[in-house]
Enzyme design. Structure first.
Site, PDB file in Angstrom:
ATOM      1  N   ASP A   1     -70.698 -25.758  49.952  1.00  0.00           N
ATOM      2  CA  ASP A   1     -71.290 -25.787  51.959  1.00  0.00           C
ATOM      3  C   ASP A   1     -72.985 -25.284  50.946  1.00  0.00           C
ATOM      4  O   ASP A   1     -73.995 -24.094  50.705  1.00  0.00           O
ATOM      5  CB  ASP A   1     -70.827 -24.636  52.351  1.00  0.00           C
TER       6      ASP A   1
ATOM      7  N   TYR B   1     -75.497 -22.520  53.302  1.00  0.00           N
ATOM      8  CA  TYR B   1     -75.740 -21.575  53.628  1.00  0.00           C
ATOM      9  C   TYR B   1     -76.051 -21.311  54.902  1.00  0.00           C
ATOM     10  O   TYR B   1     -76.432 -22.253  56.024  1.00  0.00           O
ATOM     11  CB  TYR B   1     -76.792 -20.063  53.162  1.00  0.00           C
TER      12      TYR B   1
ATOM     13  N   PHE C   1     -77.176 -23.676  46.749  1.00  0.00           N
ATOM     14  CA  PHE C   1     -77.596 -22.478  45.958  1.00  0.00           C
ATOM     15  C   PHE C   1     -78.450 -21.572  46.581  1.00  0.00           C
ATOM     16  O   PHE C   1     -79.806 -20.808  46.127  1.00  0.00           O
ATOM     17  CB  PHE C   1     -77.246 -22.713  44.559  1.00  0.00           C
TER      18      PHE C   1
ATOM     19  N   HIS D   1     -67.333 -20.235  39.003  1.00  0.00           N
ATOM     20  CA  HIS D   1     -68.530 -20.098  39.837  1.00  0.00           C
ATOM     21  C   HIS D   1     -68.563 -18.823  39.297  1.00  0.00           C
ATOM     22  O   HIS D   1     -68.235 -17.054  39.539  1.00  0.00           O
ATOM     23  CB  HIS D   1     -67.772 -19.975  41.368  1.00  0.00           C
TER      24      HIS D   1
END
Length: 219
Positions: free
Chosen positions: A63, A65, A76, A185
């Site tokens: 997703d 932020y 990211f 992750h």
């Protein structure tokens, strides 16, 4: 819609499909009624900064932020001057340990994208402060198609699959013609359990690129 012209022949068919028309209506309504991220002009930045012909590496996020001023259309990545979110902090810590590069001041990964790193979120939009609010509306169908397009039309792409969600995308990738690196992750929950740090994906990627006669990434 900011999309580099090299992508348009590949994405044109997706844009004309019924699911994408529904998705487009949903996203338009959300942006009219609620605060959403990234800014509407930056939703497709992943395809603007990294032309199709230049793609060498694919990193898959989930997703955007959902905090104010963070998302910029690249997974990211955050805008210049924005505090680095926890996952990005851990990405940069691993980069520092792996390559010796000094921890970056800016969390904007635009420079990676311009070198051929496709920073693809599975969902390209989100409502402010509501993680996952735009999931299962059609974005995943679209971004899965993007992965398939790369899989089918290119060779020797490095796919960096970080975490369980990204690893599921391996089913879309032909490992006989591409290269897949997996790890936990970079989120604190996973990283602090030892599933992220030490994966050396940055140096491994560059080593592989060099063996293929391609220019390494200046991470």
């Amino acid at each position: 819609m900011n999309i580099h012209h090299s992508w348009k022949p590949y994405l044109k068919e997706e844009f004309n499909k019924t699911y994408f028309e529904s998705l487009n209506k949903f996203v338009k309504h959300e942006y009219e009624k609620h605060e959403c991220y990234p800014p509407d002009k930056e939703v497709f930045n992943v395809f603007e900064y990294c032309p199709f012909n230049d793609v060498k590496v694919v990193i898959i996020g989930q997703d955007p932020y959902h905090g104010h001023g963070q998302a910029n259309g690249l997974c990211f990545s955050v805008c210049d001057g924005i505090k680095h979110p926890p996952s990005l902090v851990n990405i940069f810590k691993e980069l520092e340990q792996d390559t010796g590069k000094i921890y970056p001041v800016s969390g904007n990964l635009e420079n990676w994208a311009k070198q051929g790193v496709l920073l693809l979120n599975a969902t390209l939009t989100v409502r402010a402060q509501q993680a996952g609010s735009h999931q299962k509306k059609g974005w995943e169908t679209f971004t899965d198609s993007v992965i398939k397009i790369i899989n089918d039309n290119k060779e020797d792409i490095l796919f960096l699959l970080w975490g369980g969600f990204a690893k599921k995308k391996a089913r879309l990738i032909n490992s006989n013609k591409h290269h897949i690196l997996t790890s936990g992750h970079p989120s604190p929950l996973s990283a602090n359990r030892g599933y992220w740090f030490g994966n050396k994906h940055f140096s491994k990627t560059n080593k592989k690129l060099l063996t293929m006669g391609k220019k390494e990434i200046s991470w």
